[in-house]
Design a protein around this motif. Structure first.
Motif, short mmCIF file in Angstrom:
data_model
loop_
_atom_site.label_atom_id
_atom_site.label_comp_id
_atom_site.label_asym_id
_atom_site.label_seq_id
_atom_site.Cartn_x
_atom_site.Cartn_y
_atom_site.Cartn_z
N ASP A 47 41.31 37.24 36.46
CA ASP A 47 40.32 36.23 36.88
C ASP A 47 39.58 35.72 35.62
OD1 ASP A 47 37.02 35.49 37.36
OD2 ASP A 47 38.56 35.01 39.43
N PRO A 48 39.51 34.40 35.49
CA PRO A 48 39.31 33.63 34.14
C PRO A 48 37.60 33.72 33.80
CG PRO A 48 39.82 31.82 35.63
CD PRO A 48 40.14 33.33 36.25
N GLU A 49 37.03 33.91 34.72
CA GLU A 49 35.48 34.07 34.70
C GLU A 49 35.16 35.55 34.70
OE1 GLU A 49 33.53 30.41 36.71
OE2 GLU A 49 34.78 31.49 38.06
N LEU A 50 35.49 36.39 35.56
CA LEU A 50 35.15 37.85 35.57
C LEU A 50 36.16 38.77 34.56
CD1 LEU A 50 34.76 37.94 39.56
CD2 LEU A 50 32.89 38.11 37.80
N ARG A 51 37.00 38.08 34.16
CA ARG A 51 37.95 38.85 32.98
C ARG A 51 38.52 40.07 33.73
NH1 ARG A 51 39.79 36.01 28.58
NH2 ARG A 51 38.85 34.22 29.06
N LEU A 100 39.18 32.66 46.64
CA LEU A 100 38.24 32.24 45.54
C LEU A 100 36.76 32.83 45.95
CD1 LEU A 100 39.32 28.68 45.20
CD2 LEU A 100 40.18 30.79 43.89
N THR A 101 36.01 33.15 44.76
CA THR A 101 34.62 33.58 44.95
C THR A 101 33.72 32.43 45.70
OG1 THR A 101 34.26 32.94 42.63
CG2 THR A 101 34.67 35.35 43.14
N ARG A 156 40.11 27.24 39.72
CA ARG A 156 40.98 27.42 40.79
C ARG A 156 42.37 27.06 40.39
NH1 ARG A 156 39.05 24.77 45.73
NH2 ARG A 156 41.02 24.77 46.46
N ASP A 157 42.59 26.02 39.60
CA ASP A 157 43.99 25.54 39.33
C ASP A 157 44.42 26.59 38.33
OD1 ASP A 157 44.12 23.58 40.79
OD2 ASP A 157 43.28 22.23 39.07
N THR A 158 43.70 27.19 37.22
CA THR A 158 44.08 28.26 36.36
C THR A 158 44.40 29.44 36.98
OG1 THR A 158 42.49 27.59 34.71
CG2 THR A 158 43.17 29.61 34.41
N ILE A 159 43.75 29.78 38.32
CA ILE A 159 44.49 30.99 39.01
C ILE A 159 45.72 30.83 39.74
CG2 ILE A 159 43.56 32.57 40.82
CD1 ILE A 159 40.71 32.01 40.23
N VAL A 160 45.87 29.74 40.29
CA VAL A 160 47.05 29.44 40.64
C VAL A 160 47.99 29.53 39.65
CG1 VAL A 160 48.57 27.68 41.93
CG2 VAL A 160 46.13 28.00 42.51
N GLN A 161 48.05 28.68 38.48
CA GLN A 161 49.10 28.73 37.45
C GLN A 161 49.28 30.03 36.92
OE1 GLN A 161 47.33 26.13 34.75
NE2 GLN A 161 47.46 24.20 36.14
N LEU A 181 45.15 29.23 48.86
CA LEU A 181 43.87 29.54 48.54
C LEU A 181 42.75 29.59 49.65
CD1 LEU A 181 43.18 27.44 45.33
CD2 LEU A 181 43.98 30.01 45.43
N GLY A 182 42.08 30.75 49.59
CA GLY A 182 40.91 30.71 50.60
C GLY A 182 39.52 30.95 49.81
#
Length: 380
Positions: free
Chosen positions: A24-28, A53-54, A61-66, A85-86
């Motif tokens: 996860d790009p924010e929570l690492r 998603l949180t 969200r796009d980063t997570i998908v990619q 995505l939910g």
């Protein structure tokens, strides 16, 4: 392409192993550890997953998908990836917060926990204009490049500049009362500048400043950091006092220029440690000289200020306060700040870049005391 795929498609174990590498790009942390993975199905060469998603408006969200598509596409046998995505419901968000902050979403400042090994450096100066914020972001990014987990709290509420210096334009993500700081150059950053519109000024008195800093330290989820930097406002005012109260184990990094007048006021910022009980990690002299095209050094702001501050603080505090380094003037340092790309990333071989990386390495190698900590080991 299908002729190259293993018979029956990928194994579920391989798919789950790949998903465990999606961070996860924010929570690492891996999405598999955060309860974000809802469903996974493998049908032949097609993998379908649903990621929660949180929050509905998750900015990354796009980063997570990619990242998910890239991880799964690398699995032998995968020919097609479908990511749905939910959004987490309240019960799932509560479970996430409990994973991150412990049972009941424990509040408090984690860096004050007896078991915390995070080094907290409060970067101080006697006066403005000495490049304190530029030094902060470059040291933080240099440490992150060395593999450390690093965060920055922009505690200069009136003169916040860290988001611009780091190239951050997005706002933090909020999961109820939990704030997830943006990440730039592998450094987690929080600043009051992320919560104001445009270039609006902040006009707060002392209690509001204290509350804002306290909220940054309690509600922002930094995770397990090796180093936390606080970019303090110049002087010895409310925020400096609040940092000493809220983070009593923090250490001061005093930034000055070689100029005698700047050194005098920088000494006051460091001497405050005698009143607050904080440690002083050392002194950094910025804008030490300018190198001309023929290689000669021009002392535009005089010389010796950093060494003088270190010597006076050693005498005042009764312990050795080192001069950690002297950083020369460099146009690239200013340009990097304007572009949001710290000097240590793009001009690592410059004299200023070399010195900043050296100082960062010295601070990173300083031993952290384990006295009194429980290591939770038992003899066999």
């Amino acid at each position: 392409m299908s002729s190259d795929l293993p018979v029956g498609g990928p194994s579920e174990d391989a798919v789950h192993a790949a998903l465990a590498t999606v961070i996860d790009p924010e929570l690492r942390r891996p999405i598999t550890e955060l309860g974000m993975l809802d469903t996974v199905s493998v049908e032949g060469a097609t993998v379908r997953i649903r990621v929660l998603l949180t929050i509905a408006g998750c900015p990354l969200r796009d980063t997570i998908v990619q990242d998910t598509e890239a991880a799964l596409s690398a699995v032998p046998g995968v020919g097609r990836v479908e990511v749905d995505l939910g959004v987490m419901d309240q019960e799932q968000r509560d479970a996430l917060k409990e994973r991150l902050k412990g049972a009941g979403g424990r509040r408090g400042i984690p860096f004050n926990d007896p078991g915390s090994l995070t080094r907290v450096y409060a970067v101080a100066s006697g006066k403005g204009g000495v490049g304190k914020s530029s030094v902060t972001v470059n040291l933080a990014v240099a440490m992150a490049a060395q593999g450390l987990r690093v965060g920055i709290v922009d505690a200069d509420v009136y003169g916040f500049s860290v988001p611009a210096l780091m190239g951050i334009t997005q706002q933090p993500t909020r999961v109820d009362e939990l704030i997830l700081p943006p990440v730039a150059h592998d450094v987690k950053v929080i600043s009051i500048g992320m919560f104001v519109e445009g270039n609006q000024p902040i006009s707060w008195r002392g209690p509001m400043l204290h509350r804002a800093l306290e909220q940054f330290l309690t509600d922002v989820y930094f995770g397990d950091l090796d180093v936390l930097f606080l970019d303090l406002p110049p002087g010895t005012g409310d925020i400096a006092i609040s940092v000493a109260q809220l983070l009593p184990t923090s250490e001061l990094l005093v930034v000055t220029t070689p100029q005698g007048a700047a050194a005098d006021v920088a000494e006051r910022a460091g001497a405050m440690a005698a009143q607050t009980g904080q440690g002083v990690a050392g002194v950094i002299e910025n804008m030490s000289w300018l190198e001309s095209p023929d290689g000669t050094r021009l002392d535009l702001f005089g010389s010796g200020g950093g060494g003088a501050v270190a010597g006076r603080l050693t005498a005042t505090l009764g312990i050795d306060i080192p001069l950690l380094g002297s950083i020369p003037l460099d146009v690239a340092l200013r340009q990097g700040g304007d572009d949001g790309v710290p000097l240590v990333l793009d001009h690592l071989a410059s004299r200023a870049g070399i010195e900043l990386v050296r100082i960062a390495g010295a601070l990173a190698r300083r031993p952290r005391g384990l006295d009194g900590l429980r290591l939770n080991v038992t003899p066999r």
